[in-house]
Design a protein around this motif. Sequence first.
Motif: not given
Length: 100
Positions: A16-17, A19-21, A24, A42, A44, A51, A53
Motif C-alpha cells: 500500500a505504501r 502504491s501510494q508512492r 503521488k 485518487d 487512500r 484505494f 480513483h
Amino acid sequence: MSEAPVICNETRTEPARESQRLIKGDFARLVAQAPDGLRGADFRLIGGVAFGHVAIDGADVLPSLSTFRNVLAGIADRFVTPVTPLAAAWVGSHRCGGGR
C-alpha cells in the motif's frame, strides 16, 4: 446526470505504501505533462489498504499515458482484490468540476 468512472482496489499492507508512492509520482508527472482534458483524484481510504480513483474528465486518455502504465506495472504483486471499475453518477460537487 453525467458519469465518472471510479476504480477501486485493495492492496496488501506493505505494498500500500508503494502504491501510494507510485500514485503521488504519477500525479507529479501529470502536473508536468498537463494532458488536455484529464482531471481526476485518487484517495487512500481510511484503514490504509484500499484505494479509490476517480476520473472526472478524460478517462479515455489514461491508457495512453506512460505515467498510468507505470502505476499498473506489478499490480498483481500489490493488490489483494482485482481492480474493480464502477460507473458512478454525479450527484453533487463543490469545485470538483464534475457536477455539471
